[in-house]
Design a protein around this motif. Structure first.
Motif, PDB file in Angstrom:
ATOM      1  N   MET A 116      -5.941  -1.912  -5.016  1.00 18.94           N
ATOM      2  CA  MET A 116      -4.725  -1.289  -4.474  1.00 18.94           C
ATOM      3  C   MET A 116      -3.489  -1.853  -5.148  1.00 18.94           C
ATOM      4  SD  MET A 116      -1.978  -2.136  -2.300  1.00 18.94           S
ATOM      5  CE  MET A 116      -2.548  -3.435  -1.216  1.00 18.94           C
ATOM      6  N   ARG A 158       0.828  -1.212   0.000  1.00 21.94           N
ATOM      7  CA  ARG A 158       0.000   0.000   0.000  1.00 21.94           C
ATOM      8  C   ARG A 158       0.864   1.265   0.000  1.00 21.94           C
ATOM      9  NH1 ARG A 158      -5.165   0.722   0.708  1.00 21.94           N
ATOM     10  NH2 ARG A 158      -5.466  -1.446   1.388  1.00 21.94           N
ATOM     11  N   GLY A 159       0.475   2.243  -0.851  1.00 28.48           N
ATOM     12  CA  GLY A 159       1.154   3.535  -0.892  1.00 28.48           C
ATOM     13  C   GLY A 159       2.418   3.567  -1.733  1.00 28.48           C
ATOM     14  N   ARG A 160       2.807   2.446  -2.349  1.00 31.11           N
ATOM     15  CA  ARG A 160       4.055   2.397  -3.107  1.00 31.11           C
ATOM     16  C   ARG A 160       3.796   2.493  -4.606  1.00 31.11           C
ATOM     17  NH1 ARG A 160       7.307  -2.794  -1.166  1.00 31.11           N
ATOM     18  NH2 ARG A 160       8.868  -1.823  -2.519  1.00 31.11           N
ATOM     19  N   THR A 161       4.823   2.939  -5.346  1.00 32.34           N
ATOM     20  CA  THR A 161       4.835   2.850  -6.810  1.00 32.34           C
ATOM     21  C   THR A 161       5.973   1.916  -7.178  1.00 32.34           C
ATOM     22  OG1 THR A 161       3.991   5.101  -7.071  1.00 32.34           O
ATOM     23  CG2 THR A 161       5.086   4.104  -8.973  1.00 32.34           C
ATOM     24  N   THR A 176      -2.942  -0.953  -8.996  1.00 35.09           N
ATOM     25  CA  THR A 176      -2.581   0.453  -9.233  1.00 35.09           C
ATOM     26  C   THR A 176      -1.202   0.805  -8.685  1.00 35.09           C
ATOM     27  OG1 THR A 176      -3.830   1.061  -7.224  1.00 35.09           O
ATOM     28  CG2 THR A 176      -4.971   1.237  -9.339  1.00 35.09           C
ATOM     29  N   ARG A 177      -0.442  -0.188  -8.224  1.00 39.06           N
ATOM     30  CA  ARG A 177       0.955   0.050  -7.800  1.00 39.06           C
ATOM     31  C   ARG A 177       1.906   0.008  -9.002  1.00 39.06           C
ATOM     32  NH1 ARG A 177      -0.034   2.830  -4.347  1.00 39.06           N
ATOM     33  NH2 ARG A 177      -2.136   2.543  -5.142  1.00 39.06           N
ATOM     34  N   GLN A 222      -8.185  -4.775  -1.834  1.00 37.13           N
ATOM     35  CA  GLN A 222      -6.770  -5.161  -1.920  1.00 37.13           C
ATOM     36  C   GLN A 222      -6.317  -5.291  -3.372  1.00 37.13           C
ATOM     37  OE1 GLN A 222      -6.973  -8.758   0.447  1.00 37.13           O
ATOM     38  NE2 GLN A 222      -5.751  -7.824   2.091  1.00 37.13           N
TER      39      GLN A 222
END
Length: 354
Positions: A266, A242-245, A269-270, A263
């Motif tokens: 989420m 979560r929150g990473r590229t 979209t990384r 999930q």
């Protein structure tokens, strides 16, 4: 042995004696024959059973008897096995079963083309050359090479995790990507994770064991540990994404049938620049709480028409584990069909076939 087996073929397959056909196959290099035949002719027995023929060895000659089409297909299969052994001096039962699987699903006139495709899509992953072992796996290899994101569904034993890790290791070793990211949801399959001893890593590691096993089969244990310590290989539960590229990486989500809708969105979209993402799952083994929709099932329903994404579904014919696994999968599929449990998702691999 040959005479007895010939009689059993006639009874089992109702082949008239007048229709029984024989062909003689000779091998130039006698030294490779023990490898081809296997211990106590084990490999020949496998081929006999799969093609319903009788094979009688005499020195460097093999007499193949049975229906003409089966005899011709057996001859081509043995010639291919001979080529493999002549090149590599070794072949295991998995590779033999792979050649058999491809030959059985191929028109005889196209058999050489299909086997040439095996060589063209094979990848070198560390210390191993990984080859497809079914026609569907050939399609999978092509999809992974062409698409940035691939959804791969299928039963246990079809090589979903192993093949994805092989591609990841190959691209890392070649410098195409900077790191491998391997993840899966930490969903309990009837167990209680919190009761396991140890810290979070020690609790999670058993759930990631199939990924470790695949890595250790391609790289030495010390190399795996070194790459993990240096950050070239990252193995973590899905929640840590979560929150990473995720850029310049080969990303594998395993056991994705156990993701929730939130999930899965989420995770998908990384995806960052110069990255490849493989989503593996088996919708017949969902361990989510009753009433919770699988994120894998939903994502396929939403995304299956996107041409930029590859979709492929393995079935029991693609099982490359112990042959008994294929029989078990078959029985479960029949049971579920009889119970009216149908597939609620659509994969359209034909759209991606070349």
């Amino acid at each position: 042995m040959g005479k007895f087996y010939e009689i059993s073929i006639l009874k089992k397959k109702s082949i008239k004696k007048s229709d029984l056909f024989s062909n003689i196959l000779s091998f130039e290099d006698n030294l490779v024959l023990p490898t081809i035949f296997g211990d106590q002719d084990k490999n020949l027995r496998i081929i006999e059973k799969e093609f319903s023929v009788s094979i009688t060895p005499r020195g460097n000659f093999l007499k193949i008897s049975g229906g003409k089409e089966n005899v011709d297909l057996t001859k081509v299969t043995l010639e291919r096995i001979y080529e493999e052994v002549s090149r590599n001096r070794i072949i295991n039962s998995g590779e033999i079963n792979g050649i058999i699987n491809i030959m059985k699903s191929t028109d005889l006139s196209k058999s050489h083309n299909d086997m040439d495709k095996v060589d063209s899509v094979s990848v070198t992953a560390g210390k191993k050359l990984i080859k497809p072992r079914s026609k569907k796996q050939i399609q999978y290899f092509n999809l992974v090479k062409k698409k940035q994101m691939v959804f791969c569904c299928g039963p246990a034993g079809t090589g979903k995790t192993y093949l994805a890790v092989a591609f990841a290791v190959s691209m890392l070793k070649s410098g195409t990507v900077d790191k491998i990211i391997l993840t899966r949801p930490a969903v309990e399959a009837g167990e209680r994770l919190g009761f396991l001893p140890g810290d979070l890593k020690e609790k999670i590691d058993p759930y990631l064991r199939p990924i470790y096993d695949a890595l250790n089969d391609m790289l030495s244990f010390s190399e795996v540990m070194k790459k993990i310590e240096m950050g070239f290989i990252e193995i973590a539960p899905l929640a840590f994404m979560r929150g990473r590229t995720l850029s310049n990486a080969f990303i594998i989500l395993d056991e994705s049938q156990n993701t929730t809708s939130v999930q899965m969105k989420m995770f998908l979209t990384r995806l960052g620049e110069n990255s490849k993402m493989i989503i593996n799952g088996d919708l017949s083994q969902v361990d989510l709480p009753s009433g919770t929709k699988s994120g894998l099932r939903e994502s396929i329903e939403i995304l299956h028409k996107l041409d930029d994404i590859g979709f492929i579904e393995f079935d029991n014919k693609d099982v490359v584990r112990n042959p008994l696994v294929s029989k078990i999968v078959n029985k479960y599929e029949k049971f579920e069909k009889d119970q009216g449990i149908g597939k609620e998702y659509i994969l359209n691999p034909k759209r991606n076939d070349d």
